[in-house]
Design a protein around this motif. Structure first.
Motif, short mmCIF file in Angstrom:
data_model
loop_
_atom_site.label_atom_id
_atom_site.label_comp_id
_atom_site.label_asym_id
_atom_site.label_seq_id
_atom_site.Cartn_x
_atom_site.Cartn_y
_atom_site.Cartn_z
N VAL A 1 -8.90 -13.86 -58.84
CA VAL A 1 -9.69 -13.18 -57.80
C VAL A 1 -11.15 -13.08 -58.19
N MET A 2 -11.42 -12.62 -59.40
CA MET A 2 -12.80 -12.40 -59.82
C MET A 2 -13.57 -13.72 -59.92
N ASN A 3 -12.91 -14.79 -60.32
CA ASN A 3 -13.59 -16.09 -60.37
C ASN A 3 -13.82 -16.64 -58.97
N GLY B 1 -5.17 -9.61 -56.60
CA GLY B 1 -4.59 -10.93 -56.54
C GLY B 1 -3.10 -10.83 -56.24
N VAL B 2 -2.37 -11.90 -56.49
CA VAL B 2 -0.94 -11.94 -56.20
C VAL B 2 -0.17 -11.82 -57.50
N LEU B 3 0.46 -10.66 -57.67
CA LEU B 3 1.30 -10.38 -58.82
C LEU B 3 2.77 -10.45 -58.42
N TRP C 1 -21.57 -15.16 -59.93
CA TRP C 1 -21.20 -14.51 -61.18
C TRP C 1 -20.75 -15.56 -62.18
N PRO C 2 -20.95 -15.32 -63.48
CA PRO C 2 -20.39 -16.24 -64.48
C PRO C 2 -18.87 -16.12 -64.51
N PRO C 3 -18.18 -17.19 -64.82
CA PRO C 3 -16.71 -17.13 -64.85
C PRO C 3 -16.21 -16.18 -65.92
N TYR D 1 -3.85 -10.20 -66.18
CA TYR D 1 -5.00 -11.08 -66.32
C TYR D 1 -4.99 -12.29 -65.39
N PRO D 2 -3.91 -13.07 -65.27
CA PRO D 2 -4.01 -14.29 -64.45
C PRO D 2 -4.42 -14.02 -63.00
N ALA D 3 -3.82 -13.01 -62.37
CA ALA D 3 -4.16 -12.72 -60.98
C ALA D 3 -5.55 -12.12 -60.87
N GLN D 4 -5.90 -11.22 -61.78
CA GLN D 4 -7.23 -10.59 -61.75
C GLN D 4 -8.32 -11.64 -61.97
#
Length: 344
Positions: free
Chosen positions: A258-260, A317-319, A268-270, A252-255
């Motif tokens: 990126v999406m935000n 993102g960066v995992l 897009w909404p956060p 979740y944190p990396a995804q």
């Protein structure tokens, strides 16, 4: 049923640990990931093309060529080649070279691109977005059919008169897929051309995209192609770990970062953890869970779509590299065998 991975080789800062990953390190990590995917028994690895500072994958064929020399069985494909801003002759030559290096394991997945940076970078007009793709795809298909190319040229391509295109691939022809992002017109185009289709699903309920598969089949049949000979894939976001909780906590944190970040560019909404957890449920677009949960979700959507290939993007993102390597191992050794056994 083929199962595999795809990525855009994200770079940047790990939102959990603060570790910074630059382009060279990310590419070296990528080689380890592809080699492990091969050793774990996965069928396909796809590498996307982006020309942005947050990705290391502007030249997929080059990176995949590196992977070809350290793998034995896994198929290597772009995911996608932005054909609208590419030279079809050079794209064909690059992937034919990859095919020779890999012993016949190369594929090309083409698309119009979800980002626009490559258009001004290579001198193309965004107003020609669709026309560029159609004309260049027609040329690429012609090159794939014959060693000597005869091409009349057009507004966006140069005429070719009986010239040889080399090297030729080890396979009789390069497998060529069209990647679509959810528009009916794109699914119909792939069917009319008699090409396999890869459907990207990154939001909403995947089941609502199932009619695109039917459009693809119907268009192929009406154009005189055997629709049962054309493969179809869904390409999704997700992650697997020893438990569902760990999978969500790692991914979740990396995804979300990126999406935000992309969402701010596109209005897009956060996103939020609550939204993410909801989308990780049985009907949501996030394929996140432990081995059993991910297996069940893949099989449930196979019943809906009847796809021949399933690709999951876990490196968003960066995992932490160790977490990603463990996820690849689990996907290849625990999830994939159970899915294949169930599908038969």
């Amino acid at each position: 049923m083929e199962l595999g991975l795809y990525t855009f080789a994200d770079v940047g800062t790990n939102p959990v640990t603060g570790e910074k990953i630059g382009h060279p390190q990310r590419l070296r990590n990528l080689m380890e990931e592809i080699r492990l995917a091969d050793e774990a028994g996965l069928d396909v690895f796809g590498l996307g093309e982006h020309h942005r500072p947050d990705y290391a994958s502007s030249a997929p064929a080059t990176a995949l060529a590196g992977a070809a020399t350290i793998t034995k069985n896994i198929r290597l494909t772009s995911a996608v080649t932005v054909l609208s801003s590419e030279d079809p002759v050079r794209a064909y030559q690059q992937f034919a070279t990859l095919d020779g290096l890999s012993g016949g394991r190369a594929e090309i997945m083409v698309g119009r691109g979800s980002f626009i940076e490559s258009f001004p970078l290579f001198g193309y007009d965004l107003n020609d977005y669709d026309a560029l793709f159609e004309e260049k795809l027609a040329l690429l298909m012609r090159l794939n059919e014959s060693e000597r190319a005869d091409w009349p040229g057009g507004p966006h391509t140069t005429a070719i008169q009986g010239l040889g295109i080399y090297p030729r691939p080890e396979q009789e022809s390069l497998p060529l897929w069209i990647a679509v992002g959810g528009t009916p017109q794109s699914a119909i185009r792939a069917g009319v051309l008699g090409l396999p289709m890869a459907l990207a699903i990154i939001g909403g309920e995947p089941a609502r995209f199932a009619p695109l598969f039917e459009l693809h089949r119907r268009a192929a049949a009406q154009a005189g192609h055997d629709p049962f000979k054309l493969k179809r894939s869904i390409n999704v976001h997700g992650f697997v770990a020893e438990t569902s909780q760990k999978a969500a906590d790692v991914f979740y944190p990396a995804q979300a970062e990126v999406m935000n970040r992309i969402g701010r560019e596109r209005g897009w909404p956060p996103t939020s953890r609550a939204k993410f957890d909801a989308e990780s449920g049985p009907t949501g677009a996030q394929f996140v869970g432990g081995p059993a949960e991910l297996t069940d979700k893949i099989l449930k959507h196979h019943e809906i779509f009847g796809f021949d290939r399933f690709l999951i993007q876990m490196a968003i993102g960066v995992l932490d590299h160790a977490d990603l390597m463990k996820a690849i191992e689990i996907f290849g050794t625990k999830v994939a065998p159970e899915v294949r056994k169930a599908v038969g």
